[in-house]
Scaffold this motif. Structure first.
Motif, short mmCIF file in Angstrom:
data_model
loop_
_atom_site.label_atom_id
_atom_site.label_comp_id
_atom_site.label_asym_id
_atom_site.label_seq_id
_atom_site.Cartn_x
_atom_site.Cartn_y
_atom_site.Cartn_z
N TYR A 159 0.81 -1.21 0.00
CA TYR A 159 0.00 0.00 0.00
C TYR A 159 0.84 1.26 0.00
CZ TYR A 159 1.02 -0.59 4.95
OH TYR A 159 1.65 -0.77 6.13
N ILE A 160 2.11 1.10 -0.03
CA ILE A 160 2.98 2.27 0.02
C ILE A 160 3.44 2.62 -1.39
CG2 ILE A 160 5.19 3.11 0.81
CD1 ILE A 160 4.64 1.24 3.27
N HIS A 161 3.19 3.86 -1.76
CA HIS A 161 3.47 4.25 -3.14
C HIS A 161 4.67 5.17 -3.27
CE1 HIS A 161 -0.32 2.42 -3.85
NE2 HIS A 161 -0.91 3.27 -3.03
N VAL A 162 5.31 5.42 -2.20
CA VAL A 162 6.40 6.38 -2.28
C VAL A 162 7.55 5.80 -3.08
CG1 VAL A 162 7.74 5.71 -0.27
CG2 VAL A 162 7.56 8.10 -0.89
N ARG A 163 8.27 6.70 -3.73
CA ARG A 163 9.37 6.25 -4.57
C ARG A 163 10.68 6.13 -3.80
NH1 ARG A 163 5.84 5.14 -7.11
NH2 ARG A 163 4.98 6.01 -9.03
N ALA A 164 10.60 6.38 -2.53
CA ALA A 164 11.84 6.38 -1.75
C ALA A 164 12.43 4.98 -1.71
CB ALA A 164 11.54 6.86 -0.34
N ARG A 165 13.62 4.85 -2.20
CA ARG A 165 14.29 3.57 -2.12
C ARG A 165 15.21 3.59 -0.91
NH1 ARG A 165 15.19 5.14 -7.16
NH2 ARG A 165 13.37 4.77 -8.46
N ARG A 166 16.02 2.61 -0.85
CA ARG A 166 16.80 2.41 0.36
C ARG A 166 17.63 3.64 0.72
NH1 ARG A 166 18.75 -2.73 3.11
NH2 ARG A 166 16.83 -3.77 2.60
N GLY A 167 18.32 4.15 -0.24
CA GLY A 167 19.23 5.24 0.09
C GLY A 167 18.58 6.60 0.12
N GLN A 168 17.34 6.68 -0.36
CA GLN A 168 16.75 8.01 -0.54
C GLN A 168 16.21 8.56 0.77
OE1 GLN A 168 14.08 7.11 -3.73
NE2 GLN A 168 15.13 8.57 -5.03
N ALA A 169 16.20 9.86 0.82
CA ALA A 169 15.71 10.52 2.02
C ALA A 169 14.20 10.40 2.09
CB ALA A 169 16.12 11.97 2.01
N THR A 170 13.70 10.30 3.28
CA THR A 170 12.25 10.18 3.44
C THR A 170 11.65 11.36 4.18
OG1 THR A 170 12.71 8.86 5.39
CG2 THR A 170 12.13 7.68 3.38
N ASP A 171 12.45 12.36 4.44
CA ASP A 171 11.85 13.52 5.10
C ASP A 171 11.00 14.29 4.09
OD1 ASP A 171 14.17 16.15 4.79
OD2 ASP A 171 14.24 14.22 3.77
N SER A 172 10.13 15.07 4.62
CA SER A 172 9.07 15.64 3.77
C SER A 172 9.62 16.58 2.72
CB SER A 172 8.09 16.39 4.63
OG SER A 172 8.73 17.51 5.17
N HIS A 173 10.74 17.22 3.01
CA HIS A 173 11.29 18.16 2.03
C HIS A 173 11.71 17.44 0.76
CE1 HIS A 173 11.20 21.73 4.42
NE2 HIS A 173 11.65 21.05 5.44
N SER A 174 12.39 16.36 0.96
CA SER A 174 12.83 15.64 -0.25
C SER A 174 11.65 14.97 -0.92
CB SER A 174 13.91 14.62 0.09
OG SER A 174 13.66 14.03 1.31
N LEU A 175 10.66 14.61 -0.15
CA LEU A 175 9.46 14.04 -0.76
C LEU A 175 8.74 15.09 -1.59
CD1 LEU A 175 7.99 11.81 2.03
CD2 LEU A 175 8.79 11.09 -0.19
N ALA A 176 8.64 16.26 -1.02
CA ALA A 176 7.98 17.35 -1.76
C ALA A 176 8.77 17.68 -3.01
CB ALA A 176 7.85 18.57 -0.87
N GLU A 177 10.08 17.67 -2.86
CA GLU A 177 10.94 17.96 -4.00
C GLU A 177 10.75 16.91 -5.09
OE1 GLU A 177 12.66 20.51 -4.58
OE2 GLU A 177 13.68 19.75 -6.37
N ARG A 178 10.63 15.68 -4.64
CA ARG A 178 10.45 14.62 -5.61
C ARG A 178 9.10 14.79 -6.32
NH1 ARG A 178 11.17 9.85 -2.43
NH2 ARG A 178 13.10 10.86 -1.83
N ALA A 179 8.09 15.15 -5.56
CA ALA A 179 6.77 15.36 -6.15
C ALA A 179 6.83 16.49 -7.17
CB ALA A 179 5.76 15.70 -5.07
N ARG A 180 7.55 17.53 -6.82
CA ARG A 180 7.68 18.67 -7.71
C ARG A 180 8.38 18.27 -9.00
NH1 ARG A 180 10.59 23.61 -8.78
NH2 ARG A 180 12.52 22.50 -8.43
N ARG A 181 9.42 17.49 -8.83
CA ARG A 181 10.16 17.08 -10.01
C ARG A 181 9.30 16.21 -10.93
NH1 ARG A 181 14.85 14.49 -7.53
NH2 ARG A 181 14.94 16.11 -5.96
#
Lengths: 190, 277
Positions: free
Chosen positions: B145-167
């Protein structure tokens, strides 16, 4: 969403709306008598500029009735602003405004570059696009100070409308020249 | 505390980027203690920043989680109700798997909002609704049920998530633009694509300028030299009919029917009127 509304599903609506407005303003321009004091070349330039303004304005208005877009609002605002400036000091301001339109302010640009360089540190993965994005900001009306996401959105919409504008203008031109050549051949025959 | 409720109803409403709770926290949902709860809340509050929302502390568990999802901005304030122990937990556990700055920020936010209302029971329930097993399994691979693209090495804090969404948004729009610009589909690289787009827009704008000049030439010639056009007002109607039929033959009849015909007629009549005078 709004993008889809215009081009694939019903391409006719924007085009026909633009055409109607543009032809109306063309008629108006035609009826305006040229000022007697200026040279024919200047009259020509002035009138073609007026036609371009009319085309832009009618495009912006044709879009504006269906969806509020930043670029259409910016076009309308610029036209209004120019008209006001011309009215205020008539003899020289028109040329000045157009001149400023043709070549963008260099000093200002440099300032922008500095600003962007600061930004680069934050998004260093976009470094190469920033120059292009700035160029795009200059091209798309109202794109100044827009973030990349909405800038691209605006660009897509503007591009579609621009394509429609060119198509309509070309068709009008074709029609004009066709009717002209026809009438010319008719007169020759007569 | 069922995960789908937390996923769908709570976060998609609050977040325009439509990131669900599960997307933001790619960790399994297990019920657990209150300390981790506090931690959770701290992280979430930090993560979401300011968005408006409201919740009542006396609500039962599932609704509380939902509302807390909707009012994620409030959590920052609710954070303040955490006591020292929860703060400590948050810092240490975040040092475990998140980066240090994140933990620090949590601490800061916790200490900043110390005068907020104390809604510990809300926190407990809502955090139980969310997923507290972070410290125990920091790098577990995301479940279905988890759709986030964060892989093992990727940051999971909201800033990088937002950045990823923006990209992602940007690349999506780039794709739209690429479809618009002819011959742009083969170009690889954002900068080059943008270059193509810029060139295309410039060419179009120049074309508009050129066409307006051309139109002006034709327009003025038609109005200023009426003798060249040797037709009279009476055959104007027929002629314009022909011409429009010819030029719109390729286009759709629908478009042609939408007032354009009358427009042409009007134009012709107006022009001839002017010519006649």
């Amino acid at each position: 969403m709004k993008l889809i509304q215009i081009s694939p599903s019903n391409p006719s609506s924007l085009k026909s709306r633009f055409r109607r407005r543009f032809l109306r303003s063309l008629m108006k321009i035609k009826t305006v008598l040229p000022t007697s004091s200026s040279s024919p070349r200047r009259i020509f330039l002035q009138r073609s500029r007026r036609i371009k303004t009319a085309a832009d304005k009618s495009l912006a208005l044709a879009v504006g009735s269906s969806s509020k877009r930043a670029w259409s609002r910016a076009i309308l605002w610029k036209i209004q602003y120019k008209a006001k400036a011309i009215r205020r000091h008539r003899p020289y301001s028109f040329r000045r405004i157009c001149g400023s339109n043709n070549r963008p302010n260099i000093g200002n640009k440099r300032f922008n570059d500095k600003k962007k360089r600061k930004k680069k540190k934050r998004h260093d993965d976009e470094e190469e696009e920033i120059g292009e994005a700035d160029q795009l900001r200059e091209l798309v009306p109202g794109g100044e100070g827009m973030d990349l996401c909405s800038l691209l959105d605006e660009t897509a919409h503007y591009l579609k409308c621009l394509i429609a504008q060119v198509q309509v203008m070309r068709s009008i031109d074709q029609f004009y020249s066709q009717s002209q050549s026809q009438s010319q051949s008719q007169s020759h025959l007569n | 505390m069922d995960p789908p409720l937390v996923n769908e109803s709570s976060f998609s409403a609050a977040n325009p980027s439509s990131y669900s709770l599960a997307e933001i926290w790619p960790y399994p949902i297990n019920g657990s203690g209150a300390a981790e709860v506090g931690l959770r809340m701290g992280n979430m509050g930090h993560g979401f920043g300011e968005s408006s929302g409201h919740r009542d502390g006396s609500a039962e568990e599932s609704t509380v989680t939902e509302q807390s999802g909707g009012g994620c901005g409030r959590k920052r304030r609710d954070l303040s109700s955490e006591d020292e122990s929860s703060k400590i937990v948050s810092t240490t556990s975040s040092a475990n798997d998140l980066n240090d700055s994140n933990g620090k920020r949590i601490k800061i936010s916790g200490s900043k909002n110390e005068n907020g209302g104390s809604k510990t029971e809300v926190e407990a329930s809502s955090a139980a609704g969310s997923k507290p097993a972070e410290s125990s399994k920091p790098s577990e691979p995301p479940k279905d049920y988890i759709h986030v693209r964060a892989r093992r090495g990727q940051a999971t804090d909201s800033h990088s998530l937002a950045e990823r969404a923006r990209r992602e948004k940007i690349s999506e729009r780039m794709k739209i633009l690429q479809d618009l610009v002819p011959g742009c589909n083969k170009v690889i690289g954002k900068a080059l694509v943008l270059d193509e787009i810029i060139n295309y827009i410039q060419s179009l704008q120049r074309q508009v300028e050129f066409l307006s000049m051309k139109l002006e030439a034709v327009n003025s010639r038609m109005s200023l030299t009426p003798t060249i056009e040797g037709f009279h007002p009476k055959d104007v109607g027929a002629q314009s009919f022909d011409a429009t039929g010819m030029m719109f033959g390729a286009q759709t009849a629908r478009e042609f029917a939408q007032g354009s015909q009358t427009e042409w007629l009007h134009m012709q009549v107006g022009g001839s009127f002017e010519r006649a005078t």
